[in-house]
Design a protein around this motif. Structure first.
Motif, short mmCIF file in Angstrom:
data_model
loop_
_atom_site.label_atom_id
_atom_site.label_comp_id
_atom_site.label_asym_id
_atom_site.label_seq_id
_atom_site.Cartn_x
_atom_site.Cartn_y
_atom_site.Cartn_z
N GLY A 1 3.35 9.74 -20.35
CA GLY A 1 3.97 8.45 -20.02
C GLY A 1 4.13 8.26 -18.53
N ILE A 2 4.55 9.29 -17.85
CA ILE A 2 4.70 9.21 -16.39
C ILE A 2 3.34 9.03 -15.73
N SER A 3 2.33 9.71 -16.24
CA SER A 3 0.97 9.56 -15.68
C SER A 3 0.47 8.14 -15.86
N LEU A 4 0.66 7.58 -17.06
CA LEU A 4 0.24 6.20 -17.29
C LEU A 4 1.00 5.22 -16.40
N TRP A 5 2.30 5.45 -16.25
CA TRP A 5 3.11 4.58 -15.39
C TRP A 5 2.62 4.67 -13.95
N THR A 6 2.33 5.87 -13.47
CA THR A 6 1.85 6.07 -12.10
C THR A 6 0.50 5.39 -11.90
N ILE A 7 -0.40 5.55 -12.85
CA ILE A 7 -1.73 4.93 -12.75
C ILE A 7 -1.60 3.40 -12.74
N SER A 8 -0.78 2.87 -13.63
CA SER A 8 -0.64 1.41 -13.67
C SER A 8 0.04 0.89 -12.41
N HIS A 9 0.99 1.65 -11.88
CA HIS A 9 1.66 1.24 -10.65
C HIS A 9 0.69 1.25 -9.46
N LEU A 10 -0.13 2.29 -9.36
CA LEU A 10 -1.12 2.37 -8.29
C LEU A 10 -2.17 1.28 -8.42
N THR A 11 -2.58 0.99 -9.66
CA THR A 11 -3.55 -0.08 -9.89
C THR A 11 -2.96 -1.43 -9.48
N TYR A 12 -1.70 -1.63 -9.82
CA TYR A 12 -1.01 -2.87 -9.45
C TYR A 12 -0.95 -3.02 -7.94
N ASP A 13 -0.59 -1.95 -7.23
CA ASP A 13 -0.54 -1.99 -5.76
C ASP A 13 -1.92 -2.28 -5.18
N TYR A 14 -2.96 -1.67 -5.75
CA TYR A 14 -4.32 -1.91 -5.28
C TYR A 14 -4.70 -3.37 -5.48
N GLU A 15 -4.37 -3.93 -6.63
CA GLU A 15 -4.69 -5.33 -6.90
C GLU A 15 -3.95 -6.26 -5.93
N ILE A 16 -2.71 -5.96 -5.65
CA ILE A 16 -1.94 -6.77 -4.68
C ILE A 16 -2.60 -6.71 -3.31
N GLN A 17 -2.99 -5.53 -2.87
CA GLN A 17 -3.67 -5.39 -1.57
C GLN A 17 -5.00 -6.13 -1.57
N ASN A 18 -5.73 -6.05 -2.67
CA ASN A 18 -7.02 -6.72 -2.78
C ASN A 18 -6.83 -8.24 -2.70
N MET A 19 -5.86 -8.76 -3.43
CA MET A 19 -5.60 -10.20 -3.41
C MET A 19 -5.14 -10.66 -2.03
N THR A 20 -4.33 -9.86 -1.37
CA THR A 20 -3.88 -10.19 -0.02
C THR A 20 -5.07 -10.25 0.93
N HIS A 21 -5.98 -9.31 0.79
CA HIS A 21 -7.19 -9.31 1.63
C HIS A 21 -8.04 -10.55 1.36
N LEU A 22 -8.20 -10.90 0.09
CA LEU A 22 -8.98 -12.10 -0.25
C LEU A 22 -8.34 -13.36 0.31
N VAL A 23 -7.02 -13.45 0.21
CA VAL A 23 -6.32 -14.63 0.72
C VAL A 23 -6.47 -14.71 2.23
N ASP A 24 -6.34 -13.59 2.92
CA ASP A 24 -6.51 -13.59 4.38
C ASP A 24 -7.92 -14.01 4.77
N THR A 25 -8.91 -13.52 4.04
CA THR A 25 -10.30 -13.87 4.33
C THR A 25 -10.54 -15.36 4.12
N LYS A 26 -10.07 -15.87 2.99
CA LYS A 26 -10.26 -17.30 2.70
C LYS A 26 -9.49 -18.16 3.69
N ALA A 27 -8.30 -17.73 4.10
CA ALA A 27 -7.52 -18.49 5.08
C ALA A 27 -8.26 -18.56 6.41
#
Length: 70
Positions: free
Chosen positions: A7-33
């Motif tokens: 359970g902790i491993s799944l939570w950690t993986i999902s949390h890291l994936t979520y952080d990666y997606e946030i960083q990716n979206m921020t990068h896309l928004v900055d590029t488009k801006a």
């Protein structure tokens, strides 16, 4: 114990994936801006150039109402 570790491993993986997606979206928004800012600046330059060209050709503002002049 295995369920807790899993359970902790799944939570950690999902949390890291979520952080990666946030960083990716921020990068896309900055590029488009940046692209949008460049396009707006280019459009502003075109409008300024056109307005200056028209103002050099127009001696009397009343000419702008004349269809043949336009």
């Amino acid at each position: 114990m295995a369920l807790c570790v899993g359970g902790i491993s799944l939570w950690t993986i999902s949390h890291l994936t979520y952080d990666y997606e946030i960083q990716n979206m921020t990068h896309l928004v900055d590029t488009k801006a940046t692209i949008i800012d460049d396009e707006l600046l280019r459009s502003e330059n075109i409008v300024n150039y056109t307005a200056n060209a028209i103002s050099r050709k127009v001696d009397d503002p009343a000419q702008l109402r004349d269809l043949s002049f336009r």
